[in-house]
Design a protein around this motif. Structure first.
Motif, mmCIF file in Angstrom:
data_model
loop_
_atom_site.group_PDB
_atom_site.id
_atom_site.type_symbol
_atom_site.label_atom_id
_atom_site.label_comp_id
_atom_site.label_asym_id
_atom_site.label_seq_id
_atom_site.Cartn_x
_atom_site.Cartn_y
_atom_site.Cartn_z
ATOM 1 N N LEU A 125 -4.408 8.064 -12.350
ATOM 2 C CA LEU A 125 -4.568 6.429 -11.500
ATOM 3 C C LEU A 125 -5.704 6.559 -10.269
ATOM 4 C CD1 LEU A 125 -0.589 6.045 -11.026
ATOM 5 C CD2 LEU A 125 -1.754 5.166 -12.494
ATOM 6 N N CYS A 126 -5.636 5.421 -10.596
ATOM 7 C CA CYS A 126 -6.701 4.639 -9.187
ATOM 8 C C CYS A 126 -6.708 3.827 -8.300
ATOM 9 C CB CYS A 126 -8.109 3.786 -9.755
ATOM 10 S SG CYS A 126 -9.910 2.715 -8.229
ATOM 11 N N ARG A 127 -6.914 3.270 -6.773
ATOM 12 C CA ARG A 127 -5.467 1.828 -6.437
ATOM 13 C C ARG A 127 -6.799 1.091 -6.077
ATOM 14 N NH1 ARG A 127 -3.401 5.179 -1.846
ATOM 15 N NH2 ARG A 127 -3.046 3.416 -1.081
ATOM 16 N N LEU A 128 -6.818 0.438 -6.235
ATOM 17 C CA LEU A 128 -7.102 -0.888 -4.920
ATOM 18 C C LEU A 128 -6.964 -1.902 -4.223
ATOM 19 C CD1 LEU A 128 -9.346 -2.476 -8.621
ATOM 20 C CD2 LEU A 128 -10.676 -0.790 -6.932
ATOM 21 N N GLU A 129 -6.993 -1.634 -3.117
ATOM 22 C CA GLU A 129 -6.354 -2.049 -1.720
ATOM 23 C C GLU A 129 -6.704 -2.975 -1.824
ATOM 24 O OE1 GLU A 129 -3.675 -1.362 -0.133
ATOM 25 O OE2 GLU A 129 -3.632 0.319 -1.283
ATOM 26 N N GLU A 130 -6.142 -4.604 -1.546
ATOM 27 C CA GLU A 130 -6.819 -5.856 -1.352
ATOM 28 C C GLU A 130 -7.673 -6.134 -2.148
ATOM 29 O OE1 GLU A 130 -5.187 -7.605 0.747
ATOM 30 O OE2 GLU A 130 -3.757 -5.980 1.875
ATOM 31 N N LEU A 131 -7.055 -6.536 -3.397
ATOM 32 C CA LEU A 131 -8.381 -6.964 -4.130
ATOM 33 C C LEU A 131 -8.682 -8.427 -4.513
ATOM 34 C CD1 LEU A 131 -9.782 -5.972 -7.459
ATOM 35 C CD2 LEU A 131 -7.495 -7.338 -8.819
ATOM 36 N N THR A 132 -8.300 -9.675 -4.047
ATOM 37 C CA THR A 132 -8.803 -10.187 -3.749
ATOM 38 C C THR A 132 -9.555 -10.563 -2.336
ATOM 39 O OG1 THR A 132 -6.529 -10.966 -2.889
ATOM 40 C CG2 THR A 132 -6.997 -11.650 -4.730
ATOM 41 N N ARG A 133 -9.950 -10.118 -2.307
ATOM 42 C CA ARG A 133 -10.531 -9.982 -0.712
ATOM 43 C C ARG A 133 -12.033 -9.511 -1.259
ATOM 44 N NH1 ARG A 133 -8.938 -11.838 3.709
ATOM 45 N NH2 ARG A 133 -9.980 -11.029 4.911
ATOM 46 N N MET A 134 -12.548 -9.036 -2.306
ATOM 47 C CA MET A 134 -13.397 -9.251 -2.831
ATOM 48 C C MET A 134 -13.997 -9.951 -3.245
ATOM 49 S SD MET A 134 -13.939 -5.495 -5.135
ATOM 50 C CE MET A 134 -12.677 -6.074 -7.003
ATOM 51 N N GLY A 135 -15.388 -10.842 -3.983
ATOM 52 C CA GLY A 135 -15.819 -11.606 -4.849
ATOM 53 C C GLY A 135 -15.353 -12.165 -5.797
ATOM 54 N N GLN A 173 -7.404 8.633 -5.257
ATOM 55 C CA GLN A 173 -8.521 7.804 -5.225
ATOM 56 C C GLN A 173 -8.094 6.221 -5.441
ATOM 57 O OE1 GLN A 173 -9.398 10.852 -9.403
ATOM 58 N NE2 GLN A 173 -7.547 9.378 -9.558
ATOM 59 N N VAL A 174 -8.327 6.047 -4.413
ATOM 60 C CA VAL A 174 -8.297 4.225 -3.280
ATOM 61 C C VAL A 174 -9.996 4.477 -3.244
ATOM 62 C CG1 VAL A 174 -7.627 3.352 -1.304
ATOM 63 C CG2 VAL A 174 -6.176 5.589 -2.161
ATOM 64 N N ILE A 175 -9.920 2.509 -3.326
ATOM 65 C CA ILE A 175 -10.828 1.760 -3.051
ATOM 66 C C ILE A 175 -10.741 0.847 -2.534
ATOM 67 C CG2 ILE A 175 -12.649 -0.358 -4.118
ATOM 68 C CD1 ILE A 175 -12.749 1.939 -6.971
ATOM 69 N N THR A 227 -3.182 -3.576 -4.905
ATOM 70 C CA THR A 227 -2.908 -5.112 -4.218
ATOM 71 C C THR A 227 -3.281 -5.824 -3.533
ATOM 72 O OG1 THR A 227 -3.496 -3.692 -2.171
ATOM 73 C CG2 THR A 227 -1.934 -2.968 -3.281
ATOM 74 N N ALA A 228 -2.688 -6.891 -3.266
ATOM 75 C CA ALA A 228 -3.589 -8.110 -3.138
ATOM 76 C C ALA A 228 -2.061 -9.370 -2.648
ATOM 77 C CB ALA A 228 -3.625 -8.980 -3.980
ATOM 78 N N SER A 277 0.863 -0.793 0.152
ATOM 79 C CA SER A 277 -0.363 0.183 -0.263
ATOM 80 C C SER A 277 0.847 1.064 -0.205
ATOM 81 C CB SER A 277 -0.189 0.083 0.969
ATOM 82 O OG SER A 277 -1.670 -1.164 1.405
ATOM 83 N N TRP A 278 1.836 1.302 0.368
ATOM 84 C CA TRP A 278 3.222 1.945 0.961
ATOM 85 C C TRP A 278 3.272 2.497 -1.043
ATOM 86 C CZ3 TRP A 278 4.079 6.023 4.432
ATOM 87 C CH2 TRP A 278 5.210 6.923 4.090
ATOM 88 N N VAL A 279 4.105 1.428 -2.132
ATOM 89 C CA VAL A 279 4.169 2.122 -2.767
ATOM 90 C C VAL A 279 3.532 2.350 -3.035
ATOM 91 C CG1 VAL A 279 5.490 0.569 -4.519
ATOM 92 C CG2 VAL A 279 6.278 0.441 -1.969
ATOM 93 N N SER A 280 1.951 1.846 -3.730
ATOM 94 C CA SER A 280 1.353 2.203 -4.835
ATOM 95 C C SER A 280 0.880 3.733 -3.964
ATOM 96 C CB SER A 280 -0.463 1.290 -3.647
ATOM 97 O OG SER A 280 -1.442 1.885 -4.158
#
Length: 359
Positions: A151-161, A105-107, A197-198, A89-92
């Motif tokens: 850019l849009c950041r998606l944090e922990e992508l694999t946590r959502m369905g 711009q984070v989801i 990120t994941a 997340s820091w690098v992102s």
């Protein structure tokens, strides 16, 4: 703004970003604030031509950061992968700050994230009063990034369905977001891309579909291989956080950081640093980020309830909290480590005594 606990990277490091931008003569992809070479300098540290110091935001393999930046200069999205605590997340955040000057711009992806949080939502008062319209539409960070070419950041992508993840396929392949209610679409402007990120350690992870995987270039951020490098990372971040939280940094901090890093590396590696004793490993990751949290927690305890010194007295409770995630299994692992390793090290006698008291 002084009352804000934590500023976005582009504000915290605005002086450095402005200095790089002022002297940046490299070619820039469209809508980028800095050239790719300057973005790498911003993340890894260095000096501008006029000698202005740029602090390192990430200490690690240069090639990984170059690959990440080069990926974002193409039409392929970037997936930062690694175990928890490897600064994904820091690098992102810093990639977004350096490339487009906007890291907000984070989801945050969770099991409850639905398509509306990815694509767009509606102002239901306007929707009921006037029907579907642009005015009633509520843009998401992804929507805004497409419109603005950022850019849009998606944090922990694999946590959502997985079904929600696949909402991204059209965006990543066609660079457009359909709005069927309006018979329209949003087309991405040049400069748009996604940083996701994941990690693969958490329970409840949803595997990415093959179609979605193909649309990401994966960069794996590892835990530091070198102990000196890990100590350097922790020392830097603890110093920054102590200044931010107005917690005095004791003179003995470096020696205690070395002891904590030694314990973390031995427990997560399953053997002592000299390789002579095999150890059981706890269920947690004991990452660099967790070591930083232990040190900052110790600083706070030393400042508010202790003698101001960073020592075993003020660190042990935080250490136990980081190591013992499972009260049965991890407690047994730590007790064995205390008896087989720390008990025999005179320099760790205080830790041996106080951790036993805490347990």
């Amino acid at each position: 703004m002084s009352g804000i606990l934590r500023q976005p990277a582009e504000i915290t490091y605005q002086t450095e970003l402005d200095a790089l931008k002022a002297e940046d003569v490299g070619n820039k992809p469209e809508n980028w604030a800095l050239s790719p070479q300057a973005v790498v300098t911003y993340l890894l540290g260095g000096k501008t031509k006029s000698g202005i110091e740029i602090s390192p935001k990430y200490i690690g393999n240069r090639r990984l950061i170059e690959t990440a930046v080069a990926t974002l200069a193409t039409d392929r999205a970037l997936l930062l992968l690694g175990v928890p605590g490897t600064a994904k997340s820091w690098v992102s955040e810093h990639l977004a700050a350096g490339i487009c000057g906007n890291s907000t711009q984070v989801i945050q992806c969770t099991a409850g994230t639905d398509e509306n949080q990815i694509r767009y939502g509606w102002n239901y008062a306007q929707l009921l009063a006037n029907g579907p319209s642009r005015e009633a539409l509520v843009p998401t960070p992804l929507y805004r990034a497409m419109e603005s070419g950022t850019l849009c950041r998606l944090e922990e992508l694999t946590r959502m369905g997985s079904d929600v993840q696949d909402t991204l396929i059209t965006v990543l392949s066609e660079k457009m977001l359909p709005i069927p209610e309006l018979n329209e679409a949003v087309y991405a402007q040049r400069g748009f891309n996604i940083i996701a990120t994941a990690n693969n350690r958490d329970k409840g992870v949803n595997e990415l579909s093959a179609a979605l995987k193909r649309r990401f270039n994966v960069v794996v951020l590892p835990l530091p291989d070198d102990m000196a490098q890990e100590i350097s990372i922790i020392s830097k971040r603890v110093a920054e956080m102590s200044a931010s939280l107005e917690l005095p940094m004791p003179l003995d901090a470096q020696s205690e950081i070395e002891k904590v890093v030694t314990m973390f590396r031995e427990l997560r590696g399953g053997e002592t640093l000299d390789g002579k004793v095999t150890l059981k490993t706890p269920t947690g990751n004991l990452s660099t980020a967790e070591a930083i949290a232990v040190m900052v927690g110790g600083l706070s305890q030393a400042n508010w309830f202790g003698n101001g010194r960073l020592d075993a007295e003020n660190l042990s409770s935080n250490l136990v909290g980081a190591i013992v995630k499972d009260p049965v299994q991890d407690k047994a692992v730590l007790e064995e480590y205390l008896e087989t390793v720390l008990k025999k090290r005179p320099a760790y006698s205080d830790y041996y005594k106080i951790i036993n008291e805490v347990l």
